[in-house]
Every structure is written in C-alpha cells, then in structure tokens.
Write an enzyme that holds these catalytic residues in place. Structure first.
Site, PDB file in Angstrom:
ATOM      1  N   CYS A 112       0.818  -1.233   0.000  1.00 48.46           N
ATOM      2  CA  CYS A 112       0.000   0.000   0.000  1.00 48.46           C
ATOM      3  C   CYS A 112       0.845   1.273   0.000  1.00 48.46           C
ATOM      4  O   CYS A 112       0.330   2.349  -0.291  1.00 48.46           O
ATOM      5  CB  CYS A 112      -0.928   0.011   1.196  1.00 48.46           C
ATOM      6  SG  CYS A 112      -2.068  -1.366   1.190  1.00 48.46           S
ATOM      7  N   HIS A 248      -3.492   7.183   2.259  1.00 50.02           N
ATOM      8  CA  HIS A 248      -3.840   5.865   1.710  1.00 50.02           C
ATOM      9  C   HIS A 248      -5.252   5.525   2.190  1.00 50.02           C
ATOM     10  O   HIS A 248      -5.586   5.703   3.362  1.00 50.02           O
ATOM     11  CB  HIS A 248      -2.834   4.822   2.186  1.00 50.02           C
ATOM     12  CG  HIS A 248      -3.268   3.416   1.906  1.00 50.02           C
ATOM     13  ND1 HIS A 248      -3.743   3.021   0.683  1.00 50.02           N
ATOM     14  CD2 HIS A 248      -3.315   2.312   2.706  1.00 50.02           C
ATOM     15  CE1 HIS A 248      -4.058   1.740   0.726  1.00 50.02           C
ATOM     16  NE2 HIS A 248      -3.814   1.291   1.947  1.00 50.02           N
ATOM     17  N   ASN A 278     -10.002  -0.465  -0.303  1.00 45.12           N
ATOM     18  CA  ASN A 278      -8.540  -0.372  -0.270  1.00 45.12           C
ATOM     19  C   ASN A 278      -7.983  -0.897  -1.599  1.00 45.12           C
ATOM     20  O   ASN A 278      -8.029  -2.098  -1.865  1.00 45.12           O
ATOM     21  CB  ASN A 278      -8.023  -1.194   0.916  1.00 45.12           C
ATOM     22  CG  ASN A 278      -6.517  -1.104   1.075  1.00 45.12           C
ATOM     23  OD1 ASN A 278      -5.817  -0.634   0.172  1.00 45.12           O
ATOM     24  ND2 ASN A 278      -6.023  -1.555   2.216  1.00 45.12           N
TER      25      ASN A 278
HETATM   26  N1  ACO Z   1     -18.487  -8.797   8.575  1.00 43.24           N
HETATM   27  C1  ACO Z   1     -18.944  -9.047   9.819  1.00 43.24           C
HETATM   28  N2  ACO Z   1     -18.119  -9.376  10.827  1.00 43.24           N
HETATM   29  C2  ACO Z   1     -16.804  -9.437  10.573  1.00 43.24           C
HETATM   30  C3  ACO Z   1     -16.262  -9.203   9.290  1.00 43.24           C
HETATM   31  C4  ACO Z   1     -17.171  -8.873   8.268  1.00 43.24           C
HETATM   32  N3  ACO Z   1     -16.778  -8.603   7.017  1.00 43.24           N
HETATM   33  N4  ACO Z   1     -14.928  -9.330   9.348  1.00 43.24           N
HETATM   34  C5  ACO Z   1     -14.624  -9.640  10.607  1.00 43.24           C
HETATM   35  N5  ACO Z   1     -15.754  -9.712  11.363  1.00 43.24           N
HETATM   36  C6  ACO Z   1     -15.877 -10.019  12.769  1.00 43.24           C
HETATM   37  C7  ACO Z   1     -14.693 -10.761  13.335  1.00 43.24           C
HETATM   38  O1  ACO Z   1     -14.799 -12.147  13.079  1.00 43.24           O
HETATM   39  C8  ACO Z   1     -14.796 -10.432  14.827  1.00 43.24           C
HETATM   40  O2  ACO Z   1     -15.752 -11.281  15.393  1.00 43.24           O
HETATM   41  P1  ACO Z   1     -15.535 -11.885  16.877  1.00 43.24           P
HETATM   42  O3  ACO Z   1     -15.440 -10.674  17.781  1.00 43.24           O
HETATM   43  O4  ACO Z   1     -16.742 -12.716  17.073  1.00 43.24           O
HETATM   44  O5  ACO Z   1     -14.247 -12.639  16.796  1.00 43.24           O
HETATM   45  C9  ACO Z   1     -15.365  -9.012  14.833  1.00 43.24           C
HETATM   46  O6  ACO Z   1     -15.921  -8.805  13.535  1.00 43.24           O
HETATM   47  C10 ACO Z   1     -14.317  -7.948  15.124  1.00 43.24           C
HETATM   48  O7  ACO Z   1     -13.200  -8.170  14.297  1.00 43.24           O
HETATM   49  P2  ACO Z   1     -11.944  -7.252  14.369  1.00 43.24           P
HETATM   50  O8  ACO Z   1     -10.915  -7.758  13.404  1.00 43.24           O
HETATM   51  O9  ACO Z   1     -11.532  -7.046  15.789  1.00 43.24           O
HETATM   52  O10 ACO Z   1     -12.573  -5.871  13.819  1.00 43.24           O
HETATM   53  P3  ACO Z   1     -11.894  -4.478  13.669  1.00 43.24           P
HETATM   54  O11 ACO Z   1     -12.724  -3.454  14.336  1.00 43.24           O
HETATM   55  O12 ACO Z   1     -10.431  -4.518  13.996  1.00 43.24           O
HETATM   56  O13 ACO Z   1     -12.027  -4.208  12.102  1.00 43.24           O
HETATM   57  C11 ACO Z   1     -10.635  -4.272  10.139  1.00 43.24           C
HETATM   58  C12 ACO Z   1     -11.408  -5.080  11.199  1.00 43.24           C
HETATM   59  C13 ACO Z   1     -11.636  -3.462   9.365  1.00 43.24           C
HETATM   60  C14 ACO Z   1      -9.930  -5.250   9.229  1.00 43.24           C
HETATM   61  C15 ACO Z   1      -9.632  -3.333  10.815  1.00 43.24           C
HETATM   62  O14 ACO Z   1      -8.896  -4.038  11.765  1.00 43.24           O
HETATM   63  C16 ACO Z   1      -8.676  -2.685   9.849  1.00 43.24           C
HETATM   64  O15 ACO Z   1      -9.040  -1.862   9.058  1.00 43.24           O
HETATM   65  N6  ACO Z   1      -7.366  -3.015   9.946  1.00 43.24           N
HETATM   66  C17 ACO Z   1      -6.308  -2.367   9.188  1.00 43.24           C
HETATM   67  C18 ACO Z   1      -6.345  -2.659   7.722  1.00 43.24           C
HETATM   68  C19 ACO Z   1      -5.222  -1.883   7.057  1.00 43.24           C
HETATM   69  O16 ACO Z   1      -5.125  -0.698   7.202  1.00 43.24           O
HETATM   70  N7  ACO Z   1      -4.316  -2.547   6.400  1.00 43.24           N
HETATM   71  C20 ACO Z   1      -3.123  -1.857   5.936  1.00 43.24           C
HETATM   72  C21 ACO Z   1      -3.079  -1.642   4.551  1.00 43.24           C
HETATM   73  S1  ACO Z   1      -3.514  -3.045   3.618  1.00 43.24           S
HETATM   74  C22 ACO Z   1      -2.144  -3.553   2.693  1.00 43.24           C
HETATM   75  O17 ACO Z   1      -1.040  -3.154   2.885  1.00 43.24           O
HETATM   76  C23 ACO Z   1      -2.386  -4.601   1.635  1.00 43.24           C
END
Ligand code: ACO
Length: 321
Positions: A112, A248, A278
């Site tokens: 990214c 980003h 993304n």
């Molecule tokens: N729909 C419904 N529920 C979901 C989904 C979905 N699509 N995906 C995950 N969940 C659930 C999980 O299973 C979890 O359930 P549980 O509590 O029963 O275990 C719950 O939602 C919470 O999951 P978390 O991963 O803790 O959710 P979070 O608030 O952290 O959001 C996310 C997840 C959106 C992925 C976030 O962590 C994020 O944006 N992370 C950073 C991503 C990023 O910036 N990446 C860098 C660049 S990417 C690159 O370089 C290629």
C-alpha cells in the site's frame, strides 16, 4: 530544481460490488463494513482486464491532463502488488501499451506504500536531471489475490489505478519524501505463498491476502502519526502549514485518527475509500486525481500524501501542487 506534478489521471473498472452484494457472498452486513471501514462499494476488474490495462487508462488520462505525448515520457514506474505476470514487469507491459520505446520502465513493490515509494524514486530521477518527464502509476487487481470466502479480508479491497506525470520545475513542487520499512512485521499482513515460497498454499493451491486486522490497525495509526511528525520536522513546518491530506485509503477510522493527529479538519482530508475500498498502491493517486479534477486542491497549496502497508512499509510525500 523541484519535481512538479503536471497531470493526474485515474481509472476504475466498470464492475461494482456494493456491500449488499458482499452480503450475498459472505456472512457480513452493509452496516458492519460501513461502520468498521467506511467502505460502501469496490470495483472489480473484468476477467480479461489486467493491472497493466487499468494502469494504461489512468496513465492516458494523466498524460492528457499534462499535455504530454508518448515521445515525451522518459521514465515509467508502476507501483503494484498484483503484477500481470512474474515478468516482464507491469511497467514494461504498460510501456508497450502506451507505444513508448527505450526509456527505463520498472515496478516497485511496497504494497500500500508503493505509490509513495514510486514518487520518492521518480523525484530523485528528476532532481538528478536523469528524467524530464516521469510517469508514475499505482495500479492493482487485488481481487485476484482475495479469498472470496474470507469475510475478514474480501470486503476490504478493490481494483483500480491512478497516475501522475512529473516534470522538473524551478517553482516548488515535491518538498520531501520519506520512506521506511520493517520486515519484522511481515507475519501480520501478507500473501502467504508466491513464486519461490510454496510452503503455505491454501487448499485450492492458490495464495491469498491474510491479515491480523486489529494489530495492523494499531500499528498503522501509530506509524502514520510518526511519519507526519517526521515530515513536518524535516521541512520545519507546523501542522497548520498543510492545506490537504491525501492518505492511503484503507479504513476511514485510520484516516480520521491521522487527521486528528495533524489537527486537520476532515473537509481538508481527501477520502474516496467509500467508493473503491482499499486499492493498495492505487489508492493515493486515485484520491488525489479526484480532488484535482473537482477543483478542491488548487495550485500553490501544500499537500501531504501518506501511506502504510504490508511489509510493513510506510512513508509520506510533501509537496506544493
Ligand atoms: N463482517 C462481519 N463481521 C466481521 C467481518 C465482516 N466482514 N470481518 C470480521 N468480522 C468479525 C470478526 O470475526 C470479529 O468477530 P468476533 O469478535 O466474534 O471474533 C469481529 O468482527 C471484530 O473483528 P476485528 O478484526 O476485531 O474488527 P476491527 O474493528 O479490527 O475491524 C478491520 C477489522 C476493518 C480489518 C480493521 O482491523 C482494519 O481496518 N485493519 C487495518 C487494515 C489496514 O489498514 N491494512 C493496511 C493496509 S492493507 C495492505 O497493505 C495490503
């Protein structure tokens, strides 16, 4: 001598998958995706459409905006995590599609942060006098490395491309670039197998994006805060000197946290994550082109681009438009 952005372009594939479409594919809801990420829809490349095709359309738009032709371009850098093939580079395939011959063309892989890395390199080519007209593209077909059964990743990413043309100028342009990496974090966000490492393939024999989202989130927020400080300090600038933040586009909550750190009101932060998710290396030039074409960012204004991605990699570009 500065490098100045003289044209921008973007391209998104025709097919759109909304959050409601994603509800039909995996156990998710529009509300969950929107609240946690800010994403409403993503674009997906057609089966016969490759990264270099997306790059071609964005590059053509940028070259047209810059008023440059294929014979003017003397450097092509494509930032991508999803090259058409192992080789030739996507930059070479793009060069062929643009009917450009002889100039250096190569890919940059910093996930990214790829576009920020590519801008940093192009800036050095221009400042050293080696390039008089550089085409810098971020292009991705991330849909090809998504596990469409994994709700934790497939709702987050999309396909697209953005491009800029850089030329030398005596007027201020790029003021500084800052790029970093720490491979110790490779486990938190990766594609588990590839060309040489075949040890962690999925059951279907393919390899897909996997991410410990929560941990990546925390690292991204902290690291983007520190890159903002580093960039301002290097230029002896205050937060209030920045007119626009073009981050980003991974997650609206990460974007808001960085804006808060910069004390930047959200109406001076360009956000397009809702429209394309993304798109990795493509997301910054996509967002930038939107804000140039709708007239929000004006000549002479100071813009900061910043990114964080797999590797981990992170970086920023500060420039006067
Ligand atoms: N729909 C419904 N529920 C979901 C989904 C979905 N699509 N995906 C995950 N969940 C659930 C999980 O299973 C979890 O359930 P549980 O509590 O029963 O275990 C719950 O939602 C919470 O999951 P978390 O991963 O803790 O959710 P979070 O608030 O952290 O959001 C996310 C997840 C959106 C992925 C976030 O962590 C994020 O944006 N992370 C950073 C991503 C990023 O910036 N990446 C860098 C660049 S990417 C690159 O370089 C290629």
């Amino acid at each position: 001598m500065y490098s100045k952005i003289v044209g921008t372009g973007r391209y998104l594939p025709e097919k759109v998958l909304t959050n409601f479409d994603m509800e039909k594919l995996v156990d998710t809801t529009d509300q969950w995706i929107e609240e946690r990420t800010g994403i409403r829809q993503r674009h997906v490349a057609a089966e016969n459409e490759t990264t270099s095709d997306l790059a071609f359309h964005a590059a053509k738009n940028a070259m047209e905006a810059a008023g440059v032709s294929n014979t003017d371009v003397d450097l092509i850098i494509v930032a991508t995590t999803t090259p058409d093939r192992v080789f030739p580079s996507t930059a070479c395939l793009l060069q062929d599609k643009l009917d450009i011959h002889g100039c250096p063309a190569f890919d940059i892989q910093a996930v990214c942060t790829g576009f920020v890395y590519a801008m940093s390199i192009a800036d050095k080519f221009i400042k050293s006098g080696e390039s008089k007209c550089a085409l810098v593209v971020g292009a991705e077909t991330l849909s090809r490395i998504l596990d469409w059964n994994d709700r934790g990743t497939c709702v987050l990413f999309g396909d697209g491309a953005g491009a800029v043309v850089l030329k030398p100028s005596e007027e201020p342009g790029i003021l500084s670039t800052h790029i970093h990496a720490d491979g110790a974090y490779n486990d938190l966000l990766n594609v588990s197998a590839g060309v040489s490492d075949r040890t962690q393939l999925f059951n279907d024999g393919a390899a897909y994006i996997q991410m410990k989202g929560n941990e990546v989130f925390k690292m991204a927020v902290n690291t983007l805060g520190s890159i903002v400080d580093e960039t301002l300090a290097a230029n002896k600038m205050q937060k209030s000197d920045i007119d626009w933040l073009v981050p980003h586009q991974a997650n609206i909550r990460i974007i808001k946290a960085t804006a808060k750190k910069l004390k930047m009101p959200m109406d001076h932060v360009v956000t397009t994550v809702d429209k394309h998710g993304n798109t990795s290396a493509a997301s910054i030039p996509l967002a930038f082109d939107v804000a140039i074409r709708d007239g929000r960012i004006k000549p002479g204004e100071t813009v900061m681009m910043e990114a964080f991605g797999g590797g981990f990699t992170w970086g920023a570009v500060l420039f006067q438009y």
